[in-house]
Every structure is written in C-alpha cells, then in structure tokens.
Write an enzyme that holds these catalytic residues in place. Structure first.
Site, PDB file in Angstrom:
ATOM      1  N   GLY A  12      29.343  27.209  43.700  1.00 42.71           N
ATOM      2  CA  GLY A  12      29.624  28.090  42.543  1.00 42.71           C
ATOM      3  C   GLY A  12      30.164  26.938  41.446  1.00 42.71           C
ATOM      4  O   GLY A  12      31.192  26.410  41.890  1.00 42.71           O
ATOM      5  N   GLU A 117      34.874  25.686  50.415  1.00 41.72           N
ATOM      6  CA  GLU A 117      34.803  25.745  51.752  1.00 41.72           C
ATOM      7  C   GLU A 117      33.343  25.275  52.205  1.00 41.72           C
ATOM      8  O   GLU A 117      33.053  24.208  53.228  1.00 41.72           O
ATOM      9  CB  GLU A 117      35.047  27.060  52.252  1.00 41.72           C
ATOM     10  CG  GLU A 117      35.540  26.943  53.978  1.00 41.72           C
ATOM     11  CD  GLU A 117      34.929  28.185  54.555  1.00 41.72           C
ATOM     12  OE1 GLU A 117      34.062  29.040  53.815  1.00 41.72           O
ATOM     13  OE2 GLU A 117      35.145  28.359  55.740  1.00 41.72           O
ATOM     14  N   THR A 139      37.094  25.964  43.717  1.00 45.30           N
ATOM     15  CA  THR A 139      36.701  27.601  43.681  1.00 45.30           C
ATOM     16  C   THR A 139      37.608  28.218  43.076  1.00 45.30           C
ATOM     17  O   THR A 139      38.854  28.342  43.014  1.00 45.30           O
ATOM     18  CB  THR A 139      36.571  28.143  45.129  1.00 45.30           C
ATOM     19  OG1 THR A 139      36.273  29.591  45.329  1.00 45.30           O
ATOM     20  CG2 THR A 139      37.884  27.785  45.956  1.00 45.30           C
ATOM     21  N   ASP A 141      37.949  31.194  43.602  1.00 47.43           N
ATOM     22  CA  ASP A 141      38.500  32.366  44.547  1.00 47.43           C
ATOM     23  C   ASP A 141      39.785  32.049  45.321  1.00 47.43           C
ATOM     24  O   ASP A 141      40.643  32.621  45.591  1.00 47.43           O
ATOM     25  CB  ASP A 141      37.647  32.603  45.780  1.00 47.43           C
ATOM     26  CG  ASP A 141      36.416  33.429  45.296  1.00 47.43           C
ATOM     27  OD1 ASP A 141      36.196  33.545  44.068  1.00 47.43           O
ATOM     28  OD2 ASP A 141      35.584  33.738  46.457  1.00 47.43           O
ATOM     29  N   MET A 183      35.623  38.852  41.067  1.00 47.70           N
ATOM     30  CA  MET A 183      35.307  38.028  41.948  1.00 47.70           C
ATOM     31  C   MET A 183      36.338  37.900  43.059  1.00 47.70           C
ATOM     32  O   MET A 183      37.520  38.061  42.841  1.00 47.70           O
ATOM     33  CB  MET A 183      34.699  36.573  41.481  1.00 47.70           C
ATOM     34  CG  MET A 183      33.352  36.744  40.765  1.00 47.70           C
ATOM     35  SD  MET A 183      32.743  35.191  40.876  1.00 47.70           S
ATOM     36  CE  MET A 183      30.827  35.727  40.009  1.00 47.70           C
ATOM     37  N   GLU A 236      35.393  41.933  44.348  1.00 48.09           N
ATOM     38  CA  GLU A 236      34.313  42.393  45.020  1.00 48.09           C
ATOM     39  C   GLU A 236      34.078  42.655  46.509  1.00 48.09           C
ATOM     40  O   GLU A 236      33.392  43.114  47.063  1.00 48.09           O
ATOM     41  CB  GLU A 236      33.176  41.175  44.578  1.00 48.09           C
ATOM     42  CG  GLU A 236      33.506  40.091  45.044  1.00 48.09           C
ATOM     43  CD  GLU A 236      32.566  38.896  44.675  1.00 48.09           C
ATOM     44  OE1 GLU A 236      31.599  39.175  44.098  1.00 48.09           O
ATOM     45  OE2 GLU A 236      32.847  37.871  44.972  1.00 48.09           O
ATOM     46  N   LEU A 287      31.453  35.748  34.032  1.00 51.17           N
ATOM     47  CA  LEU A 287      32.289  35.252  32.744  1.00 51.17           C
ATOM     48  C   LEU A 287      33.696  34.634  33.470  1.00 51.17           C
ATOM     49  O   LEU A 287      34.149  33.879  32.842  1.00 51.17           O
ATOM     50  CB  LEU A 287      32.964  36.728  32.105  1.00 51.17           C
ATOM     51  CG  LEU A 287      31.878  37.453  31.231  1.00 51.17           C
ATOM     52  CD1 LEU A 287      32.470  38.482  30.670  1.00 51.17           C
ATOM     53  CD2 LEU A 287      31.394  36.422  29.939  1.00 51.17           C
ATOM     54  N   GLN A 288      33.851  34.961  34.695  1.00 51.11           N
ATOM     55  CA  GLN A 288      35.150  34.415  35.416  1.00 51.11           C
ATOM     56  C   GLN A 288      34.755  32.939  35.844  1.00 51.11           C
ATOM     57  O   GLN A 288      35.792  32.172  35.970  1.00 51.11           O
ATOM     58  CB  GLN A 288      35.500  35.082  36.678  1.00 51.11           C
ATOM     59  CG  GLN A 288      36.001  36.539  36.497  1.00 51.11           C
ATOM     60  CD  GLN A 288      35.815  37.156  37.429  1.00 51.11           C
ATOM     61  OE1 GLN A 288      36.688  37.691  38.371  1.00 51.11           O
ATOM     62  NE2 GLN A 288      34.803  37.896  37.949  1.00 51.11           N
TER      63      GLN A 288
HETATM   64  O1  F6P Z   1      32.618  30.640  43.970  1.00 52.18           O
HETATM   65  C1  F6P Z   1      32.917  31.950  44.657  1.00 52.18           C
HETATM   66  C2  F6P Z   1      32.131  33.054  44.128  1.00 52.18           C
HETATM   67  O2  F6P Z   1      32.295  33.078  42.539  1.00 52.18           O
HETATM   68  C3  F6P Z   1      32.326  34.413  44.827  1.00 52.18           C
HETATM   69  O3  F6P Z   1      33.797  34.898  44.183  1.00 52.18           O
HETATM   70  C4  F6P Z   1      31.279  34.946  44.400  1.00 52.18           C
HETATM   71  O4  F6P Z   1      30.868  36.001  45.483  1.00 52.18           O
HETATM   72  C5  F6P Z   1      30.219  33.951  44.341  1.00 52.18           C
HETATM   73  O5  F6P Z   1      30.750  32.948  44.029  1.00 52.18           O
HETATM   74  C6  F6P Z   1      28.989  34.129  43.428  1.00 52.18           C
HETATM   75  O6  F6P Z   1      27.960  33.140  43.719  1.00 52.18           O
HETATM   76  P1  F6P Z   1      26.470  33.199  42.890  1.00 52.18           P
HETATM   77  O7  F6P Z   1      26.873  33.054  41.483  1.00 52.18           O
HETATM   78  O8  F6P Z   1      25.915  32.239  43.794  1.00 52.18           O
HETATM   79  O9  F6P Z   1      26.133  34.786  43.057  1.00 52.18           O
END
Ligand code: F6P
Length: 362
Positions: A12, A117, A139, A141, A183, A236, A287-288
């Site tokens: 992501g 990861e 990330t 996260d 997230m 989430e 948005l995050q």
């Molecule tokens: O990068 C991590 C993250 O932002 C998680 O918090 C979230 O579950 C995931 O990516 C969402 O990914 P995608 O945009 O592929 O649905």
C-alpha cells in the site's frame, strides 16, 4: 566504480515514498555517479521491460511534497505466488525466475525495496535467489519491528487527529456518539496515538478485544456527568471479546489479503441498541494513505533513502534501514520480519491513555 541500482515501492502507498525515491536518486548521483532504475508498480514491474526506467535527479525534482509514489505500487504482485487469469480462472504461479533474470539482464547490482512486512518478505526470498537487497520500512500502520517508526505513520496519525477534532465539535453540538474507523489491520497504533492526540473518549485496538457492554457503560457514565456526547476511535482490525475481525472481502483469487472494514458500523449497531443516543460512523479509509507527507515523514524518508545508498556502497546487503532515536541505523531484514510490532496491552502507551481517562474497551 559506477553502479546501477534499482528501486521499487511495494504494498500500500503511504506519504513519504517520494522522499525516499528522491533520497536514493540524489545520493546515488551526487559524488558516486551511479545510475538508478525505477521499477514501476512494485515487483510487477520486473515482468514488463517498459516498466523499468532510468531515474535521474531531474526526474525527482519537485516530488518531495507529493503524496503517493511516482513509481506506482501494487500489493498483488508477489512473484513467488503471482495470480494470472487463464481460461477465465485465476491461477497462482511462480514467476520469480523471470524477475531474477530481468534483474541480471538490466545489470542491477543492488535493489532497494521500499515496503512493509509483505514486500520485505518477498525481498528476503529474492535474496535467497542471489539478489543483493537493501530494505526501507514503509507502512502507515507502523507495525514493523526494529525501527522506532515507519515513515508515513506520522502523516496518517495527523490525518486521523484532524478528523477527530472535526468530529468532536459536531458530536458536541448534536449530543451524539461519533465513531471514527481508522486503518490498522493487526496493530492499533494509528487509533491509539490519534485518539490520544484528538482527545477520544474510547479507543479500540486489535490488541485488546473490546467488551461492548463496558464501552456502553463508559458512555452512559459520561452522560450522567453531563457530557452528552462521546467520540470513539476504532482500528479496522479491532474485534469484540470472543468475536472476529469484520472482513469486507475474503482473501482468494486477485484479493491477496483479506480486506477489512466495517467494525465501526458493527459498533454503531451494537451501541445503538443499548444506548438512547444517536450513534454515527465515519470511515476515514484511504484518506490516511494519501496527501502531502508531514515534515517528519519527509525528513525520515529522505534520510532512509540516503542511508540505503550508503549501505549498498558498503555492500551491507540483507539490511533494512531504520530509525533508532534520532539516528538512522540498519538492522537485518530477517529481524524486522520475524513478527509484527504490536501494542503491548499492559505497556506504557495504553497505561497512559487509561490514566487520561480514555476507555480502551476492557
Ligand atoms: O498499508 C496498510 C493498510 O493501510 C492497512 O491498514 C489496510 O488494511 C490496508 O493497507 C488496505 O489496503 P488496500 O488499499 O489494498 O485495501
């Protein structure tokens, strides 16, 4: 000696990726005269010659404040289990040979993998196939071990904090309970830190399964004290005691990891049935991940990029750059991917949140 190195951004996206790319390109060019090849769309790019392009200092001019990644990214392109559509059906195949031979054909002497990861685990497998790799932890996260923080996280926390500030004023005006879903799949760092910064009344994180009756009781207590509104922030990946995460789309086929989302709505329903209050939900979602990076993420990202080039110069392959206090250091990728960095339910952060009167679901 002149080198040709490659860089890709995987998984992501997150704010600060462009700062890393710029840092790598500038550090490689200045004084060293090395060439940098940008690989588009994560590991996928190696499967398409047109997606491997030269990146010059001119190409990275002006990208520092830009969100996203100029290289594009993908969280579906694991070369060791790559989904392809054959006769209308999704099949998973190993295309790693193709990736390794493209790296050799391009004359790449080191690959910088900027990822979380998942991407770093793929990088580790490529190292076993002889590819010299340096990792950069990314990330929102913030769930990667061995670095004080990942870049992108600081911007995401600020975005969530801004949202909480806005929800606060409307919650108070309408005497409502506002739930903000943020997230955080396995780790609740964004929820915990934005909740503390934004004065949330309840913070729910994956590391502490929540008891909805206790949450309702905390809100009712606030009402009895004359505070007729409450703000809840929920990661989430949070789930109730004895329950499961709320999954929007199960993993399988093109969907490599299950897509989470909907726990805010679940909490709205549960609280709505026991409290005589209007409960509303906001899902902050991507948005995050978007927008301009904070100055912190720009500086850390830039320094990570420079450090990655220094590690390549020292032939310190298999290392991941990291933040240790105010220093940029490095650690073996193996150490960083052995598990996720989760919040300690009995650690200082949670204890301090509770001391501030924040309810954490238990
Ligand atoms: O990068 C991590 C993250 O932002 C998680 O918090 C979230 O579950 C995931 O990516 C969402 O990914 P995608 O945009 O592929 O649905």
């Amino acid at each position: 000696m002149t080198k040709r190195i490659a860089i890709l951004t995987g998984g992501g996206d997150c704010p600060g990726l462009n700062a890393v790319i710029r840092g790598v390109v500038k550090a490689a060019a200045s004084g060293r005269g090395w060439e940098v090849i940008g690989i588009e769309d994560g590991f996928d790019g190696f499967l398409h010659p047109e997606k491997c392009r030269l990146l010059t200092p001119e190409d990275v001019r002006g990208i520092l404040p830009r969100g996203g990644t100029i290289l594009g990214t993908s969280n579906r392109g694991n070369p060791f289990s790559f989904p392809i559509v054959r006769e209308g059906r999704v099949e998973v195949v190993d295309v790693s040979d193709e990736v390794v031979s493209r790296i050799q054909m391009l004359g790449i002497s080191a690959l910088v993998v900027v990822g979380g990861e998942g991407s770093l685990k793929i990088a580790r497998q490529l190292m076993d196939r002889g590819v010299p790799i340096v990792g950069v932890p990314k990330t929102i996260d913030n769930d990667l071990l061995e670095t004080d923080v990942t870049f992108g996280y600081n911007t995401a926390v600020q975005t969530a904090t801004d949202a909480l500030d806005k929800l606060h004023s409307t919650a108070e005006s309408h005497h409502r309970v506002m739930v903000l879903e943020v997230m955080g799949r396995y780790a609740g760092w964004i929820a915990l830190e934005s909740g503390m910064a934004g004065g949330a009344d309840v913070i729910l994180i994956p590391e502490i399964p929540y008891d909805i009756e206790q949450v309702a009781a905390a809100i009712a207590r606030r009402v009895r004290c004359g505070r007729r509104f409450s703000v809840i922030v929920v990661a989430e990946g949070a789930f109730p005691v004895g329950g499961n995460r709320v999954v929007q789309e199960a993993a399988g086929g093109q969907c490599v990891v299950e897509r989470l989302g909907g726990v805010g709505e679940q909490i709205r329903r549960e609280l709505g049935s026991v409290l005589e209050m209007d409960v509303r939900v906001t899902v902050l979602g991507h948005l995050q991940r978007g927008g301009t990076p904070s100055s912190f993420d720009r500086v850390v990202g830039s320094r990570f990029g420079v450090k990655a080039v220094e590690l390549i110069e020292q032939e310190a392959f298999g290392q991941m750059v990291c933040l240790s206090g105010r220093d940029i250091a490095s650690v073996p990728i193996d150490d960083a991917i052995r598990s996720l960095k989760l919040i300690d339910p009995n650690g200082d952060m949670v204890r301090h949140a509770e001391a501030l009167g924040i309810m954490v679901g238990r």
